[in-house]
Design an enzyme around this catalytic site. Structure first.
Site, PDB file in Angstrom:
ATOM      1  N   GLU A 247      -5.439   1.707   6.432  1.00 20.19           N
ATOM      2  CA  GLU A 247      -5.116   1.664   5.007  1.00 20.19           C
ATOM      3  C   GLU A 247      -5.787   2.839   4.313  1.00 20.19           C
ATOM      4  O   GLU A 247      -5.232   3.443   3.399  1.00 20.19           O
ATOM      5  CB  GLU A 247      -5.608   0.353   4.397  1.00 20.19           C
ATOM      6  CG  GLU A 247      -5.489   0.272   2.898  1.00 20.19           C
ATOM      7  CD  GLU A 247      -5.930  -1.079   2.360  1.00 20.19           C
ATOM      8  OE1 GLU A 247      -6.688  -1.082   1.377  1.00 20.19           O
ATOM      9  OE2 GLU A 247      -5.519  -2.117   2.906  1.00 20.19           O
TER      10      GLU A 247
ATOM     11  N   ARG B  43       0.831  -1.223   0.000  1.00 24.50           N
ATOM     12  CA  ARG B  43       0.000   0.000   0.000  1.00 24.50           C
ATOM     13  C   ARG B  43       0.858   1.264   0.000  1.00 24.50           C
ATOM     14  O   ARG B  43       0.487   2.284   0.568  1.00 24.50           O
ATOM     15  CB  ARG B  43      -0.973   0.000   1.185  1.00 24.50           C
ATOM     16  CG  ARG B  43      -1.894  -1.207   1.220  1.00 24.50           C
ATOM     17  CD  ARG B  43      -2.823  -1.280   0.017  1.00 24.50           C
ATOM     18  NE  ARG B  43      -3.601  -2.513   0.026  1.00 24.50           N
ATOM     19  CZ  ARG B  43      -3.297  -3.594  -0.687  1.00 24.50           C
ATOM     20  NH1 ARG B  43      -2.224  -3.604  -1.472  1.00 24.50           N
ATOM     21  NH2 ARG B  43      -4.053  -4.663  -0.639  1.00 24.50           N
TER      22      ARG B  43
ATOM     23  N   SER C  26     -11.621  -1.252   2.395  1.00 27.82           N
ATOM     24  CA  SER C  26     -10.877  -1.868   3.489  1.00 27.82           C
ATOM     25  C   SER C  26     -10.234  -0.771   4.338  1.00 27.82           C
ATOM     26  O   SER C  26      -9.456   0.033   3.841  1.00 27.82           O
ATOM     27  CB  SER C  26      -9.808  -2.795   2.916  1.00 27.82           C
ATOM     28  OG  SER C  26      -9.134  -3.463   3.947  1.00 27.82           O
TER      29      SER C  26
END
Length: 291
Positions: free
Chosen positions: A280, A160, A210
């Site tokens: 995230e 990420r 998410s």
């Protein structure tokens, strides 16, 4: 080119939350982005790019300066095994065009609701695949408003993460290198992944996708479930009953509701399991409204 003043970002975020943008622009070309950035630099205006605002929370105080949404820049072209896509193109649409050209490698992204620029920015991934596996190069605009091509080897992709994220460049286009495949087999895999996503994720409610990164050795959703937090709610923001890794807007949630739920989840999971959950989702903007 459309430029709005004091525009509620809740109209554009997937969570349906977020304060006002001082100025919100929808450039239609790389030249427009460059001109806007030069204007902002000359007038000492901060610039924020929010892609299509899928994996994003904008605080209720909104965003100062100039905010750019690049979804008007959405061209996709396929040549042999190469796909070139504008930053504002839908990642899902890119996977469809790759499939139509019988190109394999992007199936994992068939259901990711982000833009190409956002996917590069955070090295988006799902079902064992990541953008870093197929990205070949990107064209960016630096903070100084100069055009630059960055090759894959220089993009510093991580979980990420990407160099673009660290340096604050604006992605304009991305080039993906794929492999020849069987169109029907590619479609079958995309259908399977989308069915799995629909079965597990709360796609019927607004969410930011998410919320937490995967902690080493754990799954965030399982930790949250095991902590008994499914259904936990503050205001209109609720830990999804369908997938504990998602926080959904069940009615008039604010960004503050979202952030309060996130903080509560982090505290409880740490207290119970000693695992620190990192977000995230990208969280930006001012906490306190200035309008």
């Amino acid at each position: 080119m459309k430029i709005l003043k004091n525009e509620p970002l809740a109209h554009f975020t997937n969570t349906k939350t977020g304060g006002l943008a001082d100025f919100l622009a929808f450039p239609e070309s790389a030249e427009s982005v460059q001109a806007l950035l030069k204007f902002a630099n000359a007038n000492e205006l901060p610039v924020t790019v929010i892609g299509n605002a899928s994996n994003l929370i904008v605080r209720d105080g909104g965003i100062r300066g100039l905010t750019l949404i690049l979804t008007q820049m959405n061209q996709i072209s396929v040549s042999e095994t190469t796909v070139v896509a504008d930053a504002g193109a839908s990642l899902i649409e890119v996977t469809k065009q790759a499939q139509q050209a019988s190109l394999t490698g992007l199936e994992f992204a068939a259901g990711i609701p982000g833009s190409v620029g956002g996917a590069i920015f955070m090295n988006a991934g799902a079902y064992g695949g990541e953008i870093s596996m197929v990205a070949e190069s990107v064209v960016v605009l630096t903070k100084e408003a100069t055009l630059k091509t960055i090759e894959k080897s220089e993009l510093d992709f991580g979980y990420r993460q990407s160099r673009v994220q660290e340096e604050g460049d604006i992605v304009l286009t991305a080039t993906f290198k794929l492999q020849p495949g069987d169109g029907q087999a590619i479609q079958a895999q995309m259908d399977d992944l989308n069915a799995r996503r629909a079965a597990k994720q709360p796609l019927d409610l607004p969410s930011c996708g998410s919320v937490f990164k995967r902690p080493t050795g754990y799954f965030a959703g399982k930790l949250i479930h095991d902590a008994g937090l499914q259904g936990f709610q503050i205001g209109g923001a609720q830990v999804s009953m369908k997938h504990a890794g998602f926080i959904v807007n069940v009615g008039d949630a604010t960004a503050t509701d979202y952030l309060n739920v996130i903080h509560h989840v982090q505290e409880v999971v740490f207290d119970k399991f000693g695992v620190a959950l990192e977000t995230e989702v990208r969280i930006i903007g001012d906490s306190i409204p200035t309008h």
